[in-house]
Design an enzyme around this catalytic site. Sequence first.
Site, PDB file in Angstrom:
ATOM      1  N   HIS A  95      42.357 -50.151  23.167  1.00 24.89           N
ATOM      2  CA  HIS A  95      41.678 -48.975  24.224  1.00 24.89           C
ATOM      3  C   HIS A  95      43.270 -48.617  24.083  1.00 24.89           C
ATOM      4  O   HIS A  95      43.971 -48.857  24.505  1.00 24.89           O
ATOM      5  CB  HIS A  95      41.297 -49.722  26.051  1.00 24.89           C
ATOM      6  CG  HIS A  95      40.774 -48.517  26.387  1.00 24.89           C
ATOM      7  ND1 HIS A  95      41.563 -47.364  26.813  1.00 24.89           N
ATOM      8  CD2 HIS A  95      39.488 -48.641  26.736  1.00 24.89           C
ATOM      9  CE1 HIS A  95      41.183 -46.975  27.513  1.00 24.89           C
ATOM     10  NE2 HIS A  95      39.577 -47.500  27.539  1.00 24.89           N
ATOM     11  N   GLU A 165      36.087 -43.208  21.405  1.00 23.09           N
ATOM     12  CA  GLU A 165      36.654 -42.699  22.680  1.00 23.09           C
ATOM     13  C   GLU A 165      37.558 -41.585  22.282  1.00 23.09           C
ATOM     14  O   GLU A 165      38.967 -42.196  22.472  1.00 23.09           O
ATOM     15  CB  GLU A 165      36.820 -43.634  23.302  1.00 23.09           C
ATOM     16  CG  GLU A 165      36.468 -45.400  23.762  1.00 23.09           C
ATOM     17  CD  GLU A 165      36.154 -45.886  24.907  1.00 23.09           C
ATOM     18  OE1 GLU A 165      35.344 -45.744  25.749  1.00 23.09           O
ATOM     19  OE2 GLU A 165      37.631 -46.145  25.544  1.00 23.09           O
TER      20      GLU A 165
HETATM   21  P1  PGA Z   1      35.473 -43.332  31.395  1.00 23.19           P
HETATM   22  O1  PGA Z   1      36.777 -44.525  30.886  1.00 23.19           O
HETATM   23  O2  PGA Z   1      33.882 -44.001  31.823  1.00 23.19           O
HETATM   24  O3  PGA Z   1      35.910 -44.257  33.625  1.00 23.19           O
HETATM   25  O4  PGA Z   1      35.649 -42.219  31.364  1.00 23.19           O
HETATM   26  C1  PGA Z   1      35.729 -45.292  29.782  1.00 23.19           C
HETATM   27  C2  PGA Z   1      36.795 -46.309  28.991  1.00 23.19           C
HETATM   28  O5  PGA Z   1      37.976 -45.910  28.877  1.00 23.19           O
HETATM   29  O6  PGA Z   1      36.613 -47.018  28.442  1.00 23.19           O
END
Ligand code: PGA
Length: 253
Positions: A95, A165
């Site tokens: 992440h 992401e």
């Molecule tokens: P968010 O976070 O939905 O608050 O933007 C997503 C993530 O970090 O996996």
Amino acid sequence: MAKPILVANWKNFPASLPEAKDLLTNLKKKAELYKKLRLIITPPLPYLGLVAEKAGKMVELGAQNLFPQEKGSHTGEVGVDILKSFGVKVVIVGHSERRALGETAVDVALKAQVAIKSGLSPLICFGEKSRDTDGEHFQFLQEELKTLLSGINKKDLGKVMLAYEPIWAIGKQSAGPIDPLDLSQTILFVKKVLTDLFGRESAEKVAILYGGSVDESNAGLLLRNSGVRGLLVGRASLNAKSFEGVAHSMLAK
Ligand code: PGA
């Protein structure tokens, strides 16, 4: 058709055990809704037992990280044996909030390999820091995927989940979610990279998710026609009503 995948990444929330219990009690009230999805919750480690006990079969248990050595004494770390003993099936690796602490793509690749070796599904996060109109981020994504997937065997791809992401789209201070058209273009590109690496048939086994500012107003749009099989949700997973909205939006026709 496989159920759409919904991952609740709780990060280091809720702030207390009673609040975590409350959230789970409220989620449980909508069990019929969540059963229509493949719901994965990745709570902070101290809440693993609580989620396993309270959410039961409605939820697949996930972790937000793993320590990539199988045995030995490592103060402050949690390895796969403990995770598995709680019933964890999926583990997020790489992440961007962990990468900000110094984790590299090579470290993440190792964690993904250890997860697979021990029977867990790695949910491997990747995404560019920024985009420009020249599309230079595509080059970055390609290199990144090559490194992240370098030690993974074709036969294990059915266990691998990728979460695209884009870092600029994550969290409260972000620019907001990606445009759905840009998402489908990027996912098409990711699939092409996977096909080049593993061949078409194997590449199709990898479940690709999207994460970054997903909420009840955009979940359906981001899921439909973009080529992703699910969504990874941070903030909106911490409020039972918002999360229910995300689930509804994903299931709406
Ligand atoms: P968010 O976070 O939905 O608050 O933007 C997503 C993530 O970090 O996996």
